[in-house]
Scaffold this motif. Structure first.
Motif, PDB file in Angstrom:
ATOM      1  N   THR A 201       0.829  -1.210   0.000  1.00 22.65           N
ATOM      2  CA  THR A 201       0.000   0.000   0.000  1.00 22.65           C
ATOM      3  C   THR A 201       0.860   1.255   0.000  1.00 22.65           C
ATOM      4  O   THR A 201       0.477   2.283  -0.580  1.00 22.65           O
ATOM      5  N   ILE A 205       0.541   4.187  -2.779  1.00 17.15           N
ATOM      6  CA  ILE A 205       0.200   5.563  -2.438  1.00 17.15           C
ATOM      7  C   ILE A 205       1.325   6.519  -2.797  1.00 17.15           C
ATOM      8  O   ILE A 205       1.097   7.651  -3.239  1.00 17.15           O
ATOM      9  N   THR A 206       2.589   6.099  -2.638  1.00 13.07           N
ATOM     10  CA  THR A 206       3.694   6.988  -2.992  1.00 13.07           C
ATOM     11  C   THR A 206       3.838   7.094  -4.510  1.00 13.07           C
ATOM     12  O   THR A 206       4.276   8.130  -5.027  1.00 13.07           O
ATOM     13  N   PHE A 209       0.871   9.438  -5.640  1.00 11.45           N
ATOM     14  CA  PHE A 209       0.995  10.824  -5.202  1.00 11.45           C
ATOM     15  C   PHE A 209       2.266  11.510  -5.684  1.00 11.45           C
ATOM     16  O   PHE A 209       2.274  12.716  -5.900  1.00 11.45           O
ATOM     17  N   PHE A 303      -2.344  12.559   2.999  1.00  9.11           N
ATOM     18  CA  PHE A 303      -2.777  11.536   2.057  1.00  9.11           C
ATOM     19  C   PHE A 303      -1.995  10.244   2.229  1.00  9.11           C
ATOM     20  O   PHE A 303      -2.552   9.144   2.127  1.00  9.11           O
ATOM     21  N   LEU A 304      -0.701  10.351   2.480  1.00 10.52           N
ATOM     22  CA  LEU A 304       0.114   9.148   2.667  1.00 10.52           C
ATOM     23  C   LEU A 304      -0.349   8.379   3.900  1.00 10.52           C
ATOM     24  O   LEU A 304      -0.459   7.146   3.880  1.00 10.52           O
ATOM     25  N   GLY A 307      -4.103   7.030   3.153  1.00  4.37           N
ATOM     26  CA  GLY A 307      -4.132   5.984   2.140  1.00  4.37           C
ATOM     27  C   GLY A 307      -3.408   4.723   2.539  1.00  4.37           C
ATOM     28  O   GLY A 307      -3.867   3.606   2.274  1.00  4.37           O
ATOM     29  N   HIS A 308      -2.291   4.880   3.204  1.00  3.00           N
ATOM     30  CA  HIS A 308      -1.480   3.722   3.592  1.00  3.00           C
ATOM     31  C   HIS A 308      -2.137   2.929   4.715  1.00  3.00           C
ATOM     32  O   HIS A 308      -2.301   1.710   4.619  1.00  3.00           O
ATOM     33  N   SER A 311      -5.937   1.421   3.921  1.00  8.88           N
ATOM     34  CA  SER A 311      -5.922   0.344   2.919  1.00  8.88           C
ATOM     35  C   SER A 311      -5.269  -0.914   3.461  1.00  8.88           C
ATOM     36  O   SER A 311      -5.751  -2.028   3.241  1.00  8.88           O
ATOM     37  N   ALA A 449      -9.098   5.039  -2.391  1.00  7.89           N
ATOM     38  CA  ALA A 449      -8.832   3.975  -1.418  1.00  7.89           C
ATOM     39  C   ALA A 449      -9.646   2.726  -1.733  1.00  7.89           C
ATOM     40  O   ALA A 449      -9.121   1.605  -1.709  1.00  7.89           O
ATOM     41  N   GLU A 452      -8.285   0.950  -4.839  1.00  3.98           N
ATOM     42  CA  GLU A 452      -7.076   0.183  -4.527  1.00  3.98           C
ATOM     43  C   GLU A 452      -7.430  -1.141  -3.840  1.00  3.98           C
ATOM     44  O   GLU A 452      -6.936  -2.198  -4.209  1.00  3.98           O
TER      45      GLU A 452
END
Length: 494
Positions: A201, A205-206, A209, A303-304, A307-308, A311, A449, A452
Motif C-alpha cells: 500500500t 500511495i507513494t 501521489f 494523504f500518505l 491511504g497507507h 488500505s 482507497a 485500490e
C-alpha cells in the motif's frame, strides 16, 4: 507510683500525638484524592445558567490524565468497546458523555444523530485534533486548517483524486503493482500479511501521489513513515523513549525526502508525471497563487497516512473475514470471475469493472464497519451549543466515536457478525456509516482507497488461497486493529 503515673501520661500523650498524626495523614490523603479526582471538573465544567440544558452525564477522571488510562486499558484488551460500555452501565445509553481524553475536556458523541450534528456544522465545530496529531500532520495540513484556507486547499487537492478521469489514470499501475506483489508472495509461501500489505500500500500511495520508485528507497521512507505515524495518537510527551519523541524525529526525515523530490522537480523542470504532486505544483487559486512547499508537503503527509493505513488494515481484515466465511468468498469469487470473463484475455481492468464489483464493495463496507481503522475524530467547540438535549461548552472538544455507531445493534443487528449481505437492502442515514469521516472534513480520497482495495481483492480472490497459521491469535487494537502475530499466513496459487 509517681513514676508510673508519669510514664502513663507520657504514653497517653504519645498515643494522642500518633493518633492526631494518623488522622491528619488520612485527612490529607482523602483531600488529595478529592482534589485529584475533581480537578479537571473544577477546571473545565462551567456553571450553567437557569434553564440551560445539562452537561452530558459522565466525569473527567483524574487530574491531567483524565480517562486516558481507561481508554488505553480498553484498547489494549480484547474488548475495546468496554470503554463506552462502562459509561453506558453507569449513566445509561445517551447521545453524549462527558470525559477527559488526550489532555482535553471532551464530550463523546456516540449516536448517528449527535455525530451528524457535529460533523455537519463546520461553523461551531472546528478541527480539534490533540496536539500530537496536529504536530505530526503539520500546521498547513487541511486536517488542521480552518475557514478559507481549508476550503481552498481541499478544493485544489481534490482535483487529482476525485472523478472518473482521475481514477482511470491510476488503475493500470495499481493492477501492475498488485500482480507483481502477488507473484512475489507466492514464491515466499509463508509471511506476515500486515508487513507485506504495508509495503504494497505504501508503494501504491507513494506512486500515485509522487511517482516514488519502489525498492530500497521506498523501504527506507516507509521505515521513517511508520515511526512517524505511531505518534499520531500518543500523548505529546517530547522526551526520549516516548512515541511522540520518536515520531517527531522520524517526521523530520520524511520531510527531507519529500522536500528533495520537490527540489528536484523544480530544478530539472520535470514534466508532470501524471501524479498528485505534479498537480499540486501546477495548481493556482483564483488569485493566481501557487501552493507553498509547506502546504504541498503537509498535504502529501495527510494523504500518505490516510491511504497507507486504511488500505493496509482494511485489505487484511477483508481477507481474514472472507477466509472465515467460505460462502462469502465463494460469492465474491463468482462475481470477480464474471468480470474477468467479460474481458479479453490479458485485457487490464477498466473503471467500469471497478464500478461493477457490487458484492465485493459490500464486503469492503462491512469490513470497514466492523474493523474501524479510524474509530473517532475530534472537533473543537467554538461557542457553547446544545446537542441532543445537552450543553457542550465553548472550549471543550467533541470526539465523534464512529465505532459506537458502527457496532450499535439498533443500527446494525448482530453488529459483530460479518454479514456483507446486509448492504443489499440497508441504506445508512447520515452519521450511521462514517469510516472515512463525515461533512466538510471527510476524506477526499475515498474512491481512490476503495479502488485500490477492490483491485487487490479482485486479483487475490481469483487466483490465490491464504490460510492463517494462528487463526485464533489475539488482536491488538493500537495503533490499528491487527492480530498480534502480524497475521502470519500460508499463501499459494489456486
Amino acid at each position: 507510683m509517681g513514676l508510673t503515673k508519669g510514664l502513663l501520661c507520657n504514653m497517653l500523650e504519645i498515643s494522642s500525638t500518633a493518633g492526631w498524626i494518623s488522622t491528619s495523614i488520612s485527612v490529607l490523603l482523602v483531600t488529595l484524592v478529592v482534589v485529584l479526582r475533581n480537578w479537571n471538573w473544577w477546571s473545565y465544567a462551567p456553571s450553567l445558567q437557569k434553564g440551560q440544558a445539562p452537561l452530558p452525564p459522565g466525569d473527567m477522571g483524574w487530574a491531567v490524565v483524565g480517562h486516558m488510562l481507561d481508554f488505553l486499558r480498553a484498547f489494549k484488551s480484547q474488548e475495546p468497546d468496554t470503554f463506552i460500555g462502562n459509561m453506558i452501565k453507569r449513566w445509561g445509553r445517551v447521545p453524549l458523555y462527558t470525559t477527559h481524553l488526550f489532555g482535553q475536556p471532551t464530550a463523546l458523541a456516540t449516536t448517528a444523530e449527535s455525530i451528524k450534528q457535529v460533523c455537519m456544522n463546520g461553523t461551531v465545530f472546528k478541527s480539534g485534533w490533540p496536539k500530537a496529531t496536529r504536530t505530526v500532520l503539520g500546521r498547513k495540513s487541511f486536517s488542521v486548517l480552518e475557514g478559507d484556507e481549508h476550503r481552498r486547499l481541499r478544493r485544489l487537492t481534490a482535483q487529482g483524486l476525485q472523478g472518473q478521469e482521475a481514477l482511470k489514470a491510476y488503475i493500470p499501475r495499481v493492477e501492475e503493482l498488485v500482480k507483481a506483489k502477488l507473484t512475489n508472495w507466492e514464491a515466499l509461501g509463508q509471511f506476515k500479511l500486515v508487513e507485506k500489505l504495508q509495503q504494497f500500500t505504501f508503494e501504491v500511495i507513494t506512486y500515485v501521489f509522487m511517482s516514488y520508485p519502489g525498492g530500497p528507497q521506498a523501504q527506507e521512507l516507509l521505515h521513517d513513515f511508520e515511526l512517524m505515524v505511531h505518534g499520531l495518537r500518543a500523548m505529546a510527551i517530547n522526551i526520549p523513549g516516548f512515541a511522540y519523541y520518536k515520531s517527531l524525529k522520524a517526521r523530520k526525515e520524511v520531510l527531507k525526502k519529500i522536500q528533495a523530490i520537490l527540489d528536484e522537480r523544480r530544478a530539472t523542470k520535470t514534466a508532470n508525471h501524471g501524479d498528485v504532486l505534479g498537480s499540486l505544483l501546477e495548481m493556482q487559486d483564483e488569485n493566481g497563487s501557487h501552493l507553498t512547499d509547506e502546504e504541498i508537503i503537509d498535504t502529501m503527509l495527510v494523504f500518505l497516512i490516510a491511504g497507507h493505513q486504511s488500505s493496509t488494515f482494511s485489505i487484511m481484515w477483508a481477507m481474514i473475514f472472507l477466509q472465515r466465511h467460505p460462502e462469502a468468498l465463494k460469492a465474491c469469487r463468482e462475481e470477480q470471475l464474471r468480470i474477468r470473463e467479460a474481458r479479453d484475455p490479458g485485457e487490464p481492468l477498466a473503471y467500469a469493472d471497478f464500478r461493477s464489483m457490487n458484492f465485493l464493495n459490500d464486503v469492503i463496507d462491512e469490513t470497514l464497519r466492523i474493523v474501524n481503522v479510524s474509530p473517532f475524530v475530534f472537533r473543537r467547540v467554538t461557542e457553547t451549543t446544545q446537542i441532543e438535549g445537552f450543553t457542550v461548552p465553548k472550549g471543550w472538544f467533541v470526539e465523534n466515536w464512529f465505532r459506537a455507531v458502527h457496532t450499535d445493534p439498533e443500527v446494525y443487528p448482530e453488529p459483530y457478525a460479518f454479514k456483507p449481505e446486509r448492504w443489499k437492502t440497508f441504506r445508512p442515514k447520515a452519521g450511521q456509516f462514517s469510516p472515512f469521516g463525515l461533512g466538510n472534513r471527510s476524506c477526499i480520497g475515498i474512491e481512490l482507497a476503495k479502488m485500490e482495495m477492490s483491485i487487490f481483492l479482485h486479483l487475490v480472490i481469483l487466483d490465490y488461497r491464504w490460510e492463517p497459521i494462528h487463526p485464533n491469535a489475539p488482536v491488538r487494537y493500537l495503533p490499528h486493529p491487527q492480530p498480534v502475530d502480524g497475521c502470519l499466513i500460508n499463501f499459494s496459487r489456486l
